[in-house]
Motif scaffolding. Structure first.
Motif, PDB file in Angstrom:
ATOM      1  N   ALA A   2       0.843  -1.197   0.000  1.00  0.00           N
ATOM      2  CA  ALA A   2       0.000   0.000   0.000  1.00  0.00           C
ATOM      3  C   ALA A   2       0.879   1.248   0.000  1.00  0.00           C
ATOM      4  CB  ALA A   2      -0.907   0.000   1.228  1.00  0.00           C
ATOM      5  N   HIS A   3       0.403   2.269  -0.671  1.00  0.00           N
ATOM      6  CA  HIS A   3       1.111   3.542  -0.718  1.00  0.00           C
ATOM      7  C   HIS A   3       0.544   4.480   0.344  1.00  0.00           C
ATOM      8  CE1 HIS A   3       1.896   1.970  -4.779  1.00  0.00           C
ATOM      9  NE2 HIS A   3       3.025   2.628  -4.663  1.00  0.00           N
ATOM     10  N   TYR A   4       1.436   5.164   1.039  1.00  0.00           N
ATOM     11  CA  TYR A   4       1.052   6.166   2.027  1.00  0.00           C
ATOM     12  C   TYR A   4       1.851   7.436   1.776  1.00  0.00           C
ATOM     13  CZ  TYR A   4      -1.312   2.667   4.899  1.00  0.00           C
ATOM     14  OH  TYR A   4      -2.180   1.713   5.352  1.00  0.00           O
ATOM     15  N   LEU A  41      10.840   3.365  -0.133  1.00  0.00           N
ATOM     16  CA  LEU A  41      10.767   4.764  -0.574  1.00  0.00           C
ATOM     17  C   LEU A  41      10.324   4.864  -2.026  1.00  0.00           C
ATOM     18  CD1 LEU A  41      11.333   7.777   0.129  1.00  0.00           C
ATOM     19  CD2 LEU A  41      13.579   7.422  -0.926  1.00  0.00           C
ATOM     20  N   ILE A  42       9.302   5.674  -2.264  1.00  0.00           N
ATOM     21  CA  ILE A  42       8.896   6.023  -3.624  1.00  0.00           C
ATOM     22  C   ILE A  42       9.486   7.394  -3.952  1.00  0.00           C
ATOM     23  CG2 ILE A  42       6.943   6.542  -5.138  1.00  0.00           C
ATOM     24  CD1 ILE A  42       6.457   3.787  -4.409  1.00  0.00           C
ATOM     25  N   PHE A  43       9.282   8.369  -3.050  1.00  0.00           N
ATOM     26  CA  PHE A  43       9.756   9.731  -3.293  1.00  0.00           C
ATOM     27  C   PHE A  43       9.721  10.508  -1.986  1.00  0.00           C
ATOM     28  CE2 PHE A  43       9.183  14.181  -4.524  1.00  0.00           C
ATOM     29  CZ  PHE A  43      10.200  14.316  -5.456  1.00  0.00           C
ATOM     30  N   ALA A  44      10.665  11.443  -1.831  1.00  0.00           N
ATOM     31  CA  ALA A  44      10.679  12.336  -0.670  1.00  0.00           C
ATOM     32  C   ALA A  44      11.244  13.678  -1.102  1.00  0.00           C
ATOM     33  CB  ALA A  44      11.534  11.755   0.457  1.00  0.00           C
ATOM     34  N   ASP A  85       5.856   2.795  -0.015  1.00  0.00           N
ATOM     35  CA  ASP A  85       5.110   1.609  -0.436  1.00  0.00           C
ATOM     36  C   ASP A  85       5.404   0.537   0.606  1.00  0.00           C
ATOM     37  OD1 ASP A  85       3.732  -0.346  -1.796  1.00  0.00           O
ATOM     38  OD2 ASP A  85       5.182  -0.529  -3.415  1.00  0.00           O
ATOM     39  N   VAL A  86       4.433   0.305   1.492  1.00  0.00           N
ATOM     40  CA  VAL A  86       4.639  -0.593   2.624  1.00  0.00           C
ATOM     41  C   VAL A  86       3.537  -1.644   2.677  1.00  0.00           C
ATOM     42  CG1 VAL A  86       5.937   1.077   4.005  1.00  0.00           C
ATOM     43  CG2 VAL A  86       3.447   1.033   4.152  1.00  0.00           C
ATOM     44  N   PRO A 111      -3.395   7.210   3.545  1.00  0.00           N
ATOM     45  CA  PRO A 111      -3.249   6.264   2.438  1.00  0.00           C
ATOM     46  C   PRO A 111      -3.464   6.965   1.105  1.00  0.00           C
ATOM     47  CG  PRO A 111      -5.193   5.723   3.780  1.00  0.00           C
ATOM     48  CD  PRO A 111      -4.555   6.931   4.375  1.00  0.00           C
ATOM     49  N   LEU A 112      -2.777   6.481   0.090  1.00  0.00           N
ATOM     50  CA  LEU A 112      -2.944   6.984  -1.272  1.00  0.00           C
ATOM     51  C   LEU A 112      -3.686   5.957  -2.100  1.00  0.00           C
ATOM     52  CD1 LEU A 112       0.622   8.408  -1.978  1.00  0.00           C
ATOM     53  CD2 LEU A 112      -1.459   9.713  -1.569  1.00  0.00           C
ATOM     54  N   HIS A 113      -4.466   6.417  -3.020  1.00  0.00           N
ATOM     55  CA  HIS A 113      -5.165   5.529  -3.959  1.00  0.00           C
ATOM     56  C   HIS A 113      -4.487   5.693  -5.310  1.00  0.00           C
ATOM     57  CE1 HIS A 113      -8.210   4.854  -0.952  1.00  0.00           C
ATOM     58  NE2 HIS A 113      -8.275   6.147  -0.763  1.00  0.00           N
TER      59      HIS A 113
END
Length: 114
Positions: A2-4, A41-44, A85-86, A111-113
């Motif tokens: 899941a993306h947060y 990590l996706i992005f920071a 993404d966890v 949470p992100l969709h």
């Protein structure tokens, strides 16, 4: 998985000395490096604080308009964010806690969709 999004508004940072901010940078970068190593990590990024560089795009009227400056004058604005993404919410809490501790200010998690 899941993306947060883990983020903070600039106003949550508080007033601190330059030395205090300088001490937090390496801590925050270390957490981001740890996220990379863990493969979550996706992005920071931090968001530029200069609001004069902001602009907006709006088509709510049925016609696209671009505006100079912020779209809204609400007092709070985004200061920075991290997307992970966890496997579950507990993992998102874990990383948010590490960021909050490293940065020294609160982090909100949603949470992100995608």
């Amino acid at each position: 998985m899941a993306h947060y999004i883990i983020y903070f508004n600039q106003q949550w940072v508080g007033d601190h000395s330059e030395e205090w901010f300088q001490s937090r940078g390496p801590l925050a970068r270390a957490v981001v490096a740890e996220m990379k190593e863990a493969g979550v990590l996706i992005f920071a990024a931090g968001v530029d604080e200069d609001l004069s560089k902001a602009f907006s795009a709006d088509e709510t009227s049925g016609e696209l308009h671009f505006g100079e400056g912020r779209y809204s004058d609400v007092p709070e604005y985004l200061g920075g964010f991290t997307v992970v993404d966890v496997s579950n919410q507990e993992s998102a809490k874990f990383w948010a806690g590490k960021l909050a501790t490293a940065c020294g200010w609160p982090q909100e998690v949603r949470p992100l969709h995608v």
